[in-house]
Each structure stands twice: as structure tokens, then as C-alpha cells.
Design a protein around this motif. Structure first.
Motif, PDB file in Angstrom:
ATOM      1  N   UNK A 179       0.836  -1.202   0.000  1.00  9.02           N
ATOM      2  CA  UNK A 179       0.000   0.000   0.000  1.00  9.02           C
ATOM      3  C   UNK A 179       0.872   1.255   0.000  1.00  9.02           C
ATOM      4  N   UNK A 180       0.466   2.229  -0.778  1.00 11.11           N
ATOM      5  CA  UNK A 180       1.147   3.523  -0.760  1.00 11.11           C
ATOM      6  C   UNK A 180       0.104   4.581  -0.411  1.00 11.11           C
ATOM      7  N   UNK A 181       0.389   5.346   0.635  1.00 13.26           N
ATOM      8  CA  UNK A 181      -0.501   6.399   1.097  1.00 13.26           C
ATOM      9  C   UNK A 181       0.325   7.654   1.274  1.00 13.26           C
ATOM     10  N   UNK A 182      -0.107   8.739   0.666  1.00 17.75           N
ATOM     11  CA  UNK A 182       0.662   9.960   0.816  1.00 17.75           C
ATOM     12  C   UNK A 182      -0.029  11.164   0.231  1.00 17.75           C
ATOM     13  N   UNK A 183       0.758  12.199   0.070  1.00 13.43           N
ATOM     14  CA  UNK A 183       0.231  13.421  -0.514  1.00 13.43           C
ATOM     15  C   UNK A 183       1.298  14.056  -1.395  1.00 13.43           C
ATOM     16  N   UNK A 184       0.836  14.820  -2.345  1.00 16.14           N
ATOM     17  CA  UNK A 184       1.760  15.530  -3.212  1.00 16.14           C
ATOM     18  C   UNK A 184       1.400  17.012  -3.185  1.00 16.14           C
ATOM     19  N   UNK A 185       2.412  17.787  -3.379  1.00 17.30           N
ATOM     20  CA  UNK A 185       2.247  19.235  -3.426  1.00 17.30           C
ATOM     21  C   UNK A 185       2.142  19.678  -4.877  1.00 17.30           C
ATOM     22  N   UNK A 186       1.078  20.395  -5.164  1.00 16.71           N
ATOM     23  CA  UNK A 186       0.839  20.874  -6.520  1.00 16.71           C
ATOM     24  C   UNK A 186       1.641  22.158  -6.739  1.00 16.71           C
ATOM     25  N   UNK A 187       2.418  22.230  -7.808  1.00 18.09           N
ATOM     26  CA  UNK A 187       3.172  23.454  -8.093  1.00 18.09           C
ATOM     27  C   UNK A 187       2.280  24.525  -8.733  1.00 18.09           C
TER      28      UNK A 187
END
Length: 148
Positions: free
Chosen positions: A104-112
Motif C-alpha cells: 500500500x502507498x498512502x501519501x500526498x503531493x504538493x501541486x506546483x
């Protein structure tokens, strides 16, 4: 923006946890070799729907706790900074039976790109991020199934 996906792996947690925890010295170079044709390093090419970008994959040390292993992961696009999202996530391996595990991969990304980036994310980028995540998890799960 939040992302999450998972894959079943048809091997027991106990039989693959050492391969998983080896990360950079285990399954990651194989993925880099498959995508870039080079065995070393922590860069890979992520491709979705004809779009392709070279990324740097940075892994932290795996934390083992019972029938669960967690590894922090960061994926950053190479090249000009500030034009592509950066993902910070936890990659987990969980026991799910005597002969199966879940990756499982759980995370967040920051939108530029500020508000323009947020709009682009709603229209397109979130789907690209999800597709990239699915592809990455599929490659990792296949590598853990057949580590050779």
C-alpha cells in the motif's frame, strides 16, 4: 493532494519482508533498470498516457512492527524545480493471510504553480498522479513476487 492505492502480492509477508525492507538495495534498482535501462541509482522514468518524466525516488529506512513494514518514500521530478509535484508517502507491506500480503502507498503531493496548479490538478494532474502511483505499485509488487 491525497493519494492512496494498494496491490495484493501472492506471497506471504514473511517470505518478502526482507526483500521489501532492502528497498534501495533490493527491488528499487530493478525498477530503475526496467524503466531507464541502468541498474544503479534511484531514478526512474514514470510514464502515463504517453507522458513521461524522469524522477528521483528517495527511500527512508523501513520500520518493522509485527506483520507490518513501513518505508517512507519521496518522489521528486528531476530537472527544473517547481514545475512538477513532489510526492511524500509511506509505502507499507502488510500481512493479509498465510500466503498473501498487501502493498500500500498512502501519501500526498504538493501541486506546483499556486492556484493555476490547483485548477490543473482538478482537471488533469490528479488522474496522472493516480495512474503513476498504480504503475509504480504494480512494478514493486511484481519485483517482490519475482526478486531475481
Amino acid at each position: 493532494m491525497f493519494v492512496r492505492d494498494e496491490r495484493s502480492v501472492a506471497r506471504s509477508f514473511e517470505s518478502i519482508v526482507d526483500d521489501f525492507a532492502g528497498g534501495q538495495n533490493g527491488w528499487l534498482p530493478g525498477i530503475a533498470e526496467e524503466t531507464l535501462g541502468v541498474p544503479e541509482g534511484v531514478t526512474a522514468r514514470m510514464s502515463v498516457a504517453g507522458l513521461s518524466k524522469r524522477v528521483s525516488i528517495q527511500l527512508g529506512s523501513a520500520l518493522l512492527e509485527g506483520a507490518r513494514a513501513v518505508m517512507p518514500i519521496r518522489v521528486v521530478a528531476t530537472g527544473p524545480a517547481g514545475l512538477f509535484p513532489q510526492l511524500d508517502a509511506d509505502l507499507e507491506l502488510l500481512a493479509s493471510g498465510p500466503s498473501a500480503a498487501v502493498l500500500r502507498l498512502t501519501g500526498s503531493y504538493r501541486v506546483p504553480l499556486g492556484s493555476a496548479g490547483k485548477l490543473l490538478d482538478r482537471v488533469l494532474l490528479h488522474r496522472v498522479a493516480e495512474a503513476s502511483l498504480r504503475d509504480f505499485l504494480e512494478r514493486v509488487s511484481q519485483r517482490l513476487l519475482d526478486p531475481s
